[in-house]
Design a protein around this motif. Structure first.
Motif, PDB file in Angstrom:
ATOM      1  N   ARG A 132       0.852  -1.203   0.000  1.00 45.75           N
ATOM      2  CA  ARG A 132       0.000   0.000   0.000  1.00 45.75           C
ATOM      3  C   ARG A 132       0.888   1.252   0.000  1.00 45.75           C
ATOM      4  O   ARG A 132       0.622   2.207  -0.719  1.00 45.75           O
ATOM      5  CB  ARG A 132      -0.892   0.031   1.248  1.00 45.75           C
ATOM      6  CG  ARG A 132      -2.109  -0.863   1.235  1.00 45.75           C
ATOM      7  CD  ARG A 132      -3.153  -0.492   0.209  1.00 45.75           C
ATOM      8  NE  ARG A 132      -3.458   0.934   0.121  1.00 45.75           N
ATOM      9  CZ  ARG A 132      -4.245   1.452  -0.799  1.00 45.75           C
ATOM     10  NH1 ARG A 132      -4.788   0.678  -1.728  1.00 45.75           N
ATOM     11  NH2 ARG A 132      -4.495   2.730  -0.823  1.00 45.75           N
ATOM     12  N   ALA A 133       1.923   1.220   0.827  1.00 45.69           N
ATOM     13  CA  ALA A 133       2.818   2.384   0.910  1.00 45.69           C
ATOM     14  C   ALA A 133       3.490   2.634  -0.436  1.00 45.69           C
ATOM     15  O   ALA A 133       3.635   3.783  -0.872  1.00 45.69           O
ATOM     16  CB  ALA A 133       3.873   2.135   1.989  1.00 45.69           C
ATOM     17  N   GLN A 134       3.871   1.569  -1.120  1.00 44.75           N
ATOM     18  CA  GLN A 134       4.509   1.729  -2.426  1.00 44.75           C
ATOM     19  C   GLN A 134       3.514   2.321  -3.424  1.00 44.75           C
ATOM     20  O   GLN A 134       3.878   3.161  -4.246  1.00 44.75           O
ATOM     21  CB  GLN A 134       5.038   0.360  -2.924  1.00 44.75           C
ATOM     22  CG  GLN A 134       6.016   0.447  -4.072  1.00 44.75           C
ATOM     23  CD  GLN A 134       7.338   1.114  -3.692  1.00 44.75           C
ATOM     24  OE1 GLN A 134       7.685   1.192  -2.514  1.00 44.75           O
ATOM     25  NE2 GLN A 134       8.028   1.647  -4.679  1.00 44.75           N
ATOM     26  N   ALA A 135       2.252   1.876  -3.333  1.00 43.80           N
ATOM     27  CA  ALA A 135       1.220   2.408  -4.231  1.00 43.80           C
ATOM     28  C   ALA A 135       0.988   3.893  -3.952  1.00 43.80           C
ATOM     29  O   ALA A 135       0.843   4.700  -4.874  1.00 43.80           O
ATOM     30  CB  ALA A 135      -0.076   1.609  -4.046  1.00 43.80           C
ATOM     31  N   ARG A 136       0.975   4.244  -2.674  1.00 43.16           N
ATOM     32  CA  ARG A 136       0.771   5.659  -2.325  1.00 43.16           C
ATOM     33  C   ARG A 136       1.932   6.523  -2.838  1.00 43.16           C
ATOM     34  O   ARG A 136       1.744   7.696  -3.149  1.00 43.16           O
ATOM     35  CB  ARG A 136       0.669   5.810  -0.798  1.00 43.16           C
ATOM     36  CG  ARG A 136      -0.747   5.535  -0.249  1.00 43.16           C
ATOM     37  CD  ARG A 136      -0.900   6.082   1.163  1.00 43.16           C
ATOM     38  NE  ARG A 136       0.050   5.484   2.099  1.00 43.16           N
ATOM     39  CZ  ARG A 136      -0.152   4.329   2.716  1.00 43.16           C
ATOM     40  NH1 ARG A 136      -1.272   3.648   2.507  1.00 43.16           N
ATOM     41  NH2 ARG A 136       0.752   3.852   3.543  1.00 43.16           N
ATOM     42  N   SER A 137       3.121   5.943  -2.972  1.00 33.11           N
ATOM     43  CA  SER A 137       4.264   6.717  -3.465  1.00 33.11           C
ATOM     44  C   SER A 137       4.193   6.946  -4.976  1.00 33.11           C
ATOM     45  O   SER A 137       5.063   7.592  -5.545  1.00 33.11           O
ATOM     46  CB  SER A 137       5.569   5.996  -3.112  1.00 33.11           C
ATOM     47  OG  SER A 137       5.742   4.861  -3.955  1.00 33.11           O
TER      48      SER A 137
END
Lengths: 160, 369
Positions: A132-137
């Motif tokens: 999720r964090a990678q997607a948000r980046s």
């Protein structure tokens, strides 16, 4: 990995069908992150070697890759001895190690095949949060999964 | 990343892969070491023997051309200038007809032949280019000194013609001048006026040059009466040398080809089996971004490193084996050549398995349980 048999696959403006093997390999090494269902770690090499393996394919010096790997290992709670081998870690740790490897190059596209399939809820939570964090980046994270809890966290769903 | 750093990274990864597969690496090292040792203990021994045989033949003067001329033949020192333009000559010297001389210190001593000598190559015999007494300083062989009764290698000579010479040193007589023993030479400075000579000796660079150089020397003798000149060459010895070298060399080559061929097949089979066992590993590498070229480079550099270790170990073992058995060693160049060839054979044998590894379909291989 393979030339498309039909249609078009465009990666950051480049048609995959037009690329030779070297350029496609370069794209995979620089732009992609892969999380395989069974972690796919090399049992004969250390955990650290497994994580920094892709640095060689990108032509990246080993030292900064090792620093980044240590940061990711700390972030995902897999701080092990540098000489530890994949056979000495649990399934949950192996999958988190694979996640470290996939995120080493801060990929723009992440492909994950059943990334939480064999994990306990705690380990699965760590993996899902990281994706999720990678997607948000700004990265595109594509997940193939049977896990309803993981499906629920996705922005788009395609059922096959 | 610079090309050098990239190659270092590939070498480091290859080393890590080799260390991660100790059994396969050890088998490869042992195979290549065995190949080198076998070649060196068989063909190497043959080459050593061949070099010893050829050395013996060479020491008998396979490269010499000797021209003997009767006093009124017209052969003179001018020929030295003419043959200086002929290529492939290692040494040339001209000698006058012999004059008998004895030790001037006492009467009635043994007479030895004294010859005036000309030529730029005389220094190779241990003769000074600028003796203290020009044109009268003589140099004698051990045999001549013994016959003259000059244990100190110095003394005076008086010739039957009345000429006096001073023996100022000893010369080592090479094989090609043995026929002039007991030898006493008096080096002469070259002058514009040509002096008659009785013997001309020419040494070719190589045995196979004897025939063409003999023909060239004959063409520039410029004698008044060719029937008074006799030329003898070592052509038959040179032919024998060529036959010995050809037959032994052919035997060695065939053996090397067979041994290297068999080992190449075995190395290829081992590597192919290794690739099949590790196909999931290669599939993972391809999926993660390794190009086909990089997979080939990893395998080839791994095999090159292991082959180099094996070749070194095999060469050392063979050298110890040959030396301990009292056999002639074939020479460092042969050891190096066999080692380089062994590494090359290992790498050639690895090309096909490396290509197979590089062509593995990552999607299929990753499904291998």
């Amino acid at each position: 990995m393979l030339k498309p048999g039909g249609g078009q696959v465009v990666v950051e403006g480049e048609s995959a069908a037009q690329l030779n093997d070297r350029r496609r390999a370069q794209l995979r090494a620089e732009r992609f992150g892969f999380v395989f269902q069974d972690a796919a770690l090399d049992a004969t090499r250390t955990v650290l070697d497994n994580i920094v393996e892709t640095a060689l394919y990108r032509g990246q010096p080993r030292e900064p890759a090792v620093r980044r790997a240590n940061e990711l290992m700390a972030q995902f709670g897999v701080e092990l001895r540098s000489s530890a081998k994949p056979g000495q870690v649990s399934g949950g740790q192996a999958q988190r190690i694979a996640l470290c490897r996939a995120l080493l190059n801060d990929p723009r596209i992440v492909l994950a095949d059943e990334p939480t399939g064999n994990l306990d809820p705690s380990s699965a939570g760590v993996v899902v949060d990281a994706l999720r964090a990678q997607a948000r980046s700004g990265a595109a994270v594509i997940v193939v999964t049977h896990e309803p809890t993981l499906v629920a966290t996705c922005d788009r769903k395609i059922e096959l | 990343m610079s090309a050098l750093r990239r190659w270092r990274a590939v070498a480091r990864e290859s080393l890590a892969i080799a260390l991660a597969q100790p059994v396969a690496s050890l088998v490869t090292i042992v195979m290549v070491a065995g190949m080198c040792a076998t070649v060196l203990l068989t063909t190497g021994r043959t080459v050593g023997a061949e070099q010893a045989v050829l050395g013996s033949i060479d020491s008998a003067g396979t490269r010499s051309i000797v021209v003997r001329a009767e006093p009124d033949s017209g052969l003179d020192t001018g020929v030295l200038d003419r043959i200086a333009n002929i290529g492939g000559i290692q040494w040339a010297g001209a000698f006058s007809d012999a004059t008998d001389a004895r030790n001037s210190a006492f009467a009635g001593g043994t007479r030895v032949p004294v010859r005036l000598a000309w030529g730029d190559s005389l220094g190779a015999l241990g003769v000074s280019a600028h003796p203290a007494l020009p044109d009268t300083s003589a140099y004698a062989s051990s045999q001549a000194l013994q016959q003259l009764g000059m244990p100190g290698d110095v003394g005076g000579l008086v010739a039957t013609t009345g000429a006096d010479y001073a023996v100022v040193g000893k010369i080592a007589v090479p094989d090609y001048l043995q026929f002039l023993e007991p030898l006493v030479v008096v080096p002469q400075a070259r002058t514009a006026e040509s002096k008659p000579i009785g013997v001309l000796v020419v040494i070719a660079d190589r045995p196979d040059l004897v025939t063409p150089i003999a023909a060239a020397v004959l063409s520039v003798l410029a004698v008044d009466d060719p029937t008074k000149v006799k030329v003898s060459t070592s052509e038959s010895l040179a032919t024998l040398r060529g036959l010995v070298k050809g037959q032994l060399g052919s035997f060695g080559r065939n053996l090397v080809i067979v041994i290297f061929g068999l080992t190449a097949l075995l190395v290829a089979a081992i590597l192919y089996g290794l690739v099949m066992l590790r196909r999931k590993d290669f599939g993972r590498r391809r999926a993660l971004g390794a190009s086909q070229g990089l997979i080939v480079a990893l395998l080839l550099s791994q095999v090159a490193g292991l082959s180099a270790i094996g070749a070194t170990a095999g060469s050392i073992a063979a050298a110890i084996g040959l030396a301990s058995g009292g056999d002639p060693l074939p020479g460092l160049d042969f050891f190096v050549a066999v080692s380089v060839l062994a590494v090359a054979v290992g790498m050639i044998a690895a090309v096909l398995p490396a290509l197979v590894a590089a062509k593995r379909d990552p999607l299929r291989e990753l499904r291998v349980p």
